[in-house]
Design a protein around this motif. Structure first.
Motif, PDB file in Angstrom:
ATOM      1  N   GLU A 218       3.829   1.529  -1.287  1.00  0.00           N
ATOM      2  CA  GLU A 218       4.393   1.539  -2.673  1.00  0.00           C
ATOM      3  C   GLU A 218       3.156   2.117  -3.676  1.00  0.00           C
ATOM      4  O   GLU A 218       3.596   3.165  -4.511  1.00  0.00           O
ATOM      5  CB  GLU A 218       4.716   0.330  -3.112  1.00  0.00           C
ATOM      6  CG  GLU A 218       5.384   0.398  -4.641  1.00  0.00           C
ATOM      7  CD  GLU A 218       4.272   0.120  -5.787  1.00  0.00           C
ATOM      8  OE1 GLU A 218       4.456   0.826  -6.636  1.00  0.00           O
ATOM      9  OE2 GLU A 218       3.282  -0.433  -5.459  1.00  0.00           O
ATOM     10  N   SER A 219       1.936   1.794  -3.435  1.00  0.00           N
ATOM     11  CA  SER A 219       1.027   2.096  -4.307  1.00  0.00           C
ATOM     12  C   SER A 219       0.635   3.623  -4.222  1.00  0.00           C
ATOM     13  O   SER A 219       0.371   4.314  -4.997  1.00  0.00           O
ATOM     14  CB  SER A 219      -0.370   1.204  -4.418  1.00  0.00           C
ATOM     15  OG  SER A 219      -1.466   1.614  -4.881  1.00  0.00           O
ATOM     16  N   GLN A 220       0.282   3.988  -3.087  1.00  0.00           N
ATOM     17  CA  GLN A 220      -0.149   5.347  -2.527  1.00  0.00           C
ATOM     18  C   GLN A 220       0.940   6.210  -2.341  1.00  0.00           C
ATOM     19  O   GLN A 220       0.748   7.402  -2.880  1.00  0.00           O
ATOM     20  CB  GLN A 220      -0.894   5.235  -1.346  1.00  0.00           C
ATOM     21  CG  GLN A 220      -1.903   4.207  -1.260  1.00  0.00           C
ATOM     22  CD  GLN A 220      -2.920   4.290  -2.503  1.00  0.00           C
ATOM     23  OE1 GLN A 220      -3.663   5.856  -2.397  1.00  0.00           O
ATOM     24  NE2 GLN A 220      -3.585   3.211  -3.215  1.00  0.00           N
ATOM     25  N   GLN A 221       1.954   5.984  -1.804  1.00  0.00           N
ATOM     26  CA  GLN A 221       2.919   7.070  -1.635  1.00  0.00           C
ATOM     27  C   GLN A 221       4.307   7.226  -2.500  1.00  0.00           C
ATOM     28  O   GLN A 221       4.672   7.956  -2.958  1.00  0.00           O
ATOM     29  CB  GLN A 221       3.778   6.768  -0.157  1.00  0.00           C
ATOM     30  CG  GLN A 221       2.619   6.872   0.943  1.00  0.00           C
ATOM     31  CD  GLN A 221       1.733   7.820   1.019  1.00  0.00           C
ATOM     32  OE1 GLN A 221       2.377   9.257   0.847  1.00  0.00           O
ATOM     33  NE2 GLN A 221       0.503   7.926   1.434  1.00  0.00           N
TER      34      GLN A 221
ATOM     35  N   ASN B 219       4.669   5.431  -5.676  1.00  0.00           N
ATOM     36  CA  ASN B 219       4.317   5.185  -7.296  1.00  0.00           C
ATOM     37  C   ASN B 219       3.854   6.492  -7.835  1.00  0.00           C
ATOM     38  O   ASN B 219       4.432   6.970  -8.811  1.00  0.00           O
ATOM     39  CB  ASN B 219       3.274   4.029  -7.455  1.00  0.00           C
ATOM     40  CG  ASN B 219       2.991   3.885  -8.879  1.00  0.00           C
ATOM     41  OD1 ASN B 219       2.028   4.621  -9.562  1.00  0.00           O
ATOM     42  ND2 ASN B 219       4.021   2.914  -9.438  1.00  0.00           N
ATOM     43  N   PRO B 220       2.764   7.342  -7.127  1.00  0.00           N
ATOM     44  CA  PRO B 220       2.317   8.504  -8.039  1.00  0.00           C
ATOM     45  C   PRO B 220       3.359   9.520  -7.898  1.00  0.00           C
ATOM     46  O   PRO B 220       3.566   9.790  -9.440  1.00  0.00           O
ATOM     47  CB  PRO B 220       1.374   9.192  -6.927  1.00  0.00           C
ATOM     48  CG  PRO B 220       0.634   7.835  -6.279  1.00  0.00           C
ATOM     49  CD  PRO B 220       2.103   7.019  -5.843  1.00  0.00           C
TER      50      PRO B 220
ATOM     51  N   GLU C 278       0.811  -1.125  -0.030  1.00  0.00           N
ATOM     52  CA  GLU C 278       0.186   0.125   0.165  1.00  0.00           C
ATOM     53  C   GLU C 278       0.959   1.314   0.115  1.00  0.00           C
ATOM     54  O   GLU C 278       0.457   2.422  -0.766  1.00  0.00           O
ATOM     55  CB  GLU C 278      -0.898  -0.003   1.358  1.00  0.00           C
ATOM     56  CG  GLU C 278      -1.977  -0.847   1.049  1.00  0.00           C
ATOM     57  CD  GLU C 278      -2.946  -0.387   0.059  1.00  0.00           C
ATOM     58  OE1 GLU C 278      -3.650   0.696  -0.156  1.00  0.00           O
ATOM     59  OE2 GLU C 278      -3.413  -1.399  -0.701  1.00  0.00           O
TER      60      GLU C 278
END
Length: 234
Positions: A110-113, A115-116, A108
């Protein structure tokens, strides 16, 4: 038994994630290139493989496994890690509940903090010039600032753990691979190299044989962009 089919292109970070996951599990697959320049990702045959199309965004990769068709790279890697939990690397730590929970936490993160802002930098550095756009420096500066904070958190975590979730390589680490690989080709590679524990973590990940499955496609795109537009490398 029919091979798994992966529809996508190696230079796509999301496609590379799936390819690396399948390599870690030792699962053979067939890569079916989707030529974005020709609009193949918008063709009826490809769109039929996507259950949901949001705001005219056509998603790659898509994975076909018998009667199952999936999109969204993280959903695909979880599926592969579950289905083939008895082979290759245990990417979800199935038999260790505490470690499995931490895999969920750090995927999570990685996905939320991570990756963007990473994707924004990569887009501005490599994709925008190819599309005839001028890189937006304000977006880059803002994204680098955000990643700087994220990697401070990673540095603290990795001072006590070999990998993000635990002392074993998991999906939490794997999902970073293509995007850090691209970041290392930019002037902001010091986001990784200036932090001792983050650098060791990345060096360990980058040495994994599974990375070779996707590296050629990633390199071709990164080198093309840098050579054509003469952007710096890290």
């Amino acid at each position: 038994m029919a091979l798994i089919k992966v529809h996508g292109i190696p230079l796509s970070g999301a496609t590379a994630i799936v390819m690396i996951c399948l390599a870690e599990k030792g699962v053979p697959y067939e890569l079916i290139p989707v030529e974005l320049a020709k609009g193949e990702h918008k063709s009826p045959s490809f769109l039929s493989k996507n259950v949901i199309i949001l705001h005219t965004v056509w998603l790659i990769p898509a994975l076909e496994d018998g009667t199952i068709t999936l999109f969204e790279s993280r959903a695909i890697t979880r599926y592969v890690a579950h289905k083939y939990k008895g082979t290759g690397t245990d990417l979800l730590r199935h038999d260790k509940i505490e470690e499995a929970a931490m895999v969920g936490v750090w995927t999570e993160v990685e996905s939320q903090q991570f990756n963007p802002p990473a994707v924004k930098i990569i887009y501005q550095q490599f994709v925008a010039p190819v599309k005839g756009e001028t890189p937006n420096q304000s977006i880059i500066v803002e994204s680098v600032k955000k990643l700087d904070q994220v990697f401070d958190v990673y540095e603290a975590r990795l001072s006590n753990s070999k990998y993000l979730a635990c002392d074993s390589f998991t999906l939490a680490d794997l999902h970073h691979i293509p995007y850090i690989y691209y970041l290392m080709k930019t002037p902001w590679a010091d986001l990784i190299t200036s932090r001792a524990h983050v650098k060791v973590w990345w060096d360990n990940i980058a040495a994994r044989p599974s990375l070779l499955e996707a590296a050629q496609g990633i390199d071709e795109f990164a080198h093309f962009s840098m050579n054509r537009f003469q952007f710096g490398s890290g």
